[in-house]
Design a protein around this motif. Structure first.
Motif, short mmCIF file in Angstrom:
data_model
loop_
_atom_site.label_atom_id
_atom_site.label_comp_id
_atom_site.label_asym_id
_atom_site.label_seq_id
_atom_site.Cartn_x
_atom_site.Cartn_y
_atom_site.Cartn_z
N SER A 141 0.81 -1.21 0.00
CA SER A 141 0.00 0.00 0.00
C SER A 141 0.85 1.27 0.00
CB SER A 141 -0.94 0.01 1.22
OG SER A 141 -0.20 0.13 2.42
N ILE A 142 2.13 1.15 0.38
CA ILE A 142 2.98 2.34 0.39
C ILE A 142 3.69 2.52 -0.95
CG2 ILE A 142 3.32 2.19 2.89
CD1 ILE A 142 6.10 1.06 2.35
N GLN A 143 3.50 1.59 -1.88
CA GLN A 143 4.14 1.70 -3.19
C GLN A 143 3.62 2.93 -3.91
OE1 GLN A 143 3.97 -1.88 -5.48
NE2 GLN A 143 4.76 -0.94 -7.34
N ASN A 144 4.54 3.72 -4.44
CA ASN A 144 4.18 5.00 -5.05
C ASN A 144 4.31 5.00 -6.57
OD1 ASN A 144 3.36 7.77 -4.72
ND2 ASN A 144 5.44 8.35 -5.31
N VAL B 63 1.68 7.56 -8.21
CA VAL B 63 0.49 7.74 -7.37
C VAL B 63 0.48 9.12 -6.72
CG1 VAL B 63 -0.77 6.86 -5.38
CG2 VAL B 63 0.37 5.26 -6.94
N GLU B 64 1.62 9.51 -6.15
CA GLU B 64 1.67 10.78 -5.42
C GLU B 64 1.44 11.98 -6.34
OE1 GLU B 64 4.60 13.12 -2.26
OE2 GLU B 64 5.32 11.34 -3.32
N MET B 65 2.03 11.94 -7.54
CA MET B 65 1.88 13.03 -8.49
C MET B 65 0.61 12.91 -9.32
SD MET B 65 4.47 14.86 -7.79
CE MET B 65 4.37 16.05 -9.13
N LEU C 129 -7.14 3.70 -9.90
CA LEU C 129 -6.08 2.99 -10.60
C LEU C 129 -5.09 2.37 -9.62
CD1 LEU C 129 -4.78 2.15 -13.23
CD2 LEU C 129 -3.62 4.37 -13.33
N ARG C 130 -4.82 3.06 -8.53
CA ARG C 130 -3.92 2.49 -7.51
C ARG C 130 -4.47 1.18 -6.97
NH1 ARG C 130 -2.84 1.99 -2.08
NH2 ARG C 130 -4.98 2.59 -1.61
N MET C 131 -5.78 1.15 -6.68
CA MET C 131 -6.41 -0.06 -6.16
C MET C 131 -6.36 -1.18 -7.19
SD MET C 131 -9.65 1.50 -4.03
CE MET C 131 -10.10 -0.10 -3.34
N LEU C 132 -6.57 -0.85 -8.45
CA LEU C 132 -6.48 -1.85 -9.51
C LEU C 132 -5.05 -2.39 -9.63
CD1 LEU C 132 -8.67 -0.07 -12.21
CD2 LEU C 132 -9.16 -2.32 -11.22
N CYS C 133 -4.06 -1.50 -9.50
CA CYS C 133 -2.66 -1.92 -9.59
C CYS C 133 -2.29 -2.86 -8.44
CB CYS C 133 -1.74 -0.71 -9.59
SG CYS C 133 -1.77 0.26 -11.12
N LEU C 134 -2.78 -2.56 -7.25
CA LEU C 134 -2.47 -3.41 -6.09
C LEU C 134 -3.07 -4.80 -6.25
CD1 LEU C 134 -2.88 -0.88 -3.13
CD2 LEU C 134 -0.75 -1.88 -3.97
#
Length: 231
Positions: free
Chosen positions: A130-133, A144-146, A166-171
């Motif tokens: 979950s901390i992957q950016n 993710v951050e930008m 998209l972050r949730m899909l990537c995880l």
């Protein structure tokens, strides 16, 4: 000295509950045991427990209802349902709520401990993820951050909801991401209108990801979405 993992257990059978609580404690867990469904939600404290073990057949409030309310309070907490029934509809209902496993009584206590440890290990790995950016999706880089999608010669700026979706899909890459999971986390509710809204965002993400034709967001009917990258 390692910190004991905390188990929230709801079980109305006095004898069975006593044995299970003792066995869990022998194996290093700290157990809070509630015997009546009506008291379960009053006792549950978000962010206080590591896993929940819920009997399905309880007096006053059933385990499925309790599990659903717990998930509303703390979406990521793992759930194991216990039941004496083996009906397919019940099993599907449990997993639909977000259960991590479903154990039919009677069962081997050692197997239950193994299941709990496996689920907790998966949860720990998910916390690390979950901390992957930065995610690399073929020729596209997702920051993710930008909130940017960078492909050769082009940069797309995502909205906050687009980026989180998209972050949730990537995880969950190459696994089905349940529709309800995204709706509750991003929109705060699961309704007809929020579902339609999420469908619009999925369409937008598909458009952004066209920069690499190997990337696809697949609609899994009745379940959710799957982000996959063809090799």
């Amino acid at each position: 000295m390692s910190v004991k993992k905390k188990v929230f257990m709801v079980e109305d059978d006095q004898n069975f509950g006593t044995v299970m609580k003792s066995y869990l404690e022998i194996n290093g867990f700290e157990v809070t045991w509630v015997k009546d469904g009506a008291n379960a939600l009053k006792t549950f404290v978000p962010a206080h427990f590591d896993i929940c073990i819920l009997d399905v057949m309880l007096p006053h409030v059933d385990g499925f209802t309790i599990g659903k309310e717990i998930k509303n309070k703390e979406e990521d907490i793992p759930l194991i349902f216990l039941t004496a029934k083996t009906l397919k509809d019940d099993v599907l209902q449990g997993f639909g709520i977000g259960a991590d496993d479903y154990v039919t009584k009677p069962f081997d206590s050692e197997i239950l401990i193994a299941k709990i440890n496996a689920i907790l290990n998966r949860s720990a790995n998910k916390d690390d993820e979950s901390i992957q950016n930065i995610f690399t999706l073929g020729r596209i880089e997702f920051n993710v951050e930008m909130r940017t999608l960078t492909s050769p010669g082009k940069v797309e700026q995502l909205s906050p909801k687009e980026a989180e979706l998209l972050r949730m899909l990537c995880l969950d890459m190459n696994r089905v991401m349940p529709r309800e999971k995204a709706l509750n986390k991003i929109w705060g509710e699961n309704s007809y209108f929020t579902t339609r809204s999420m469908d619009v965002y999925i369409t937008k993400l598909r458009k952004y990801l066209r920069a690499d034709p190997r990337i696809e967001i697949v609609n899994i009917h009745g379940s959710g979405y799957l982000l996959k990258l063809e090799e």
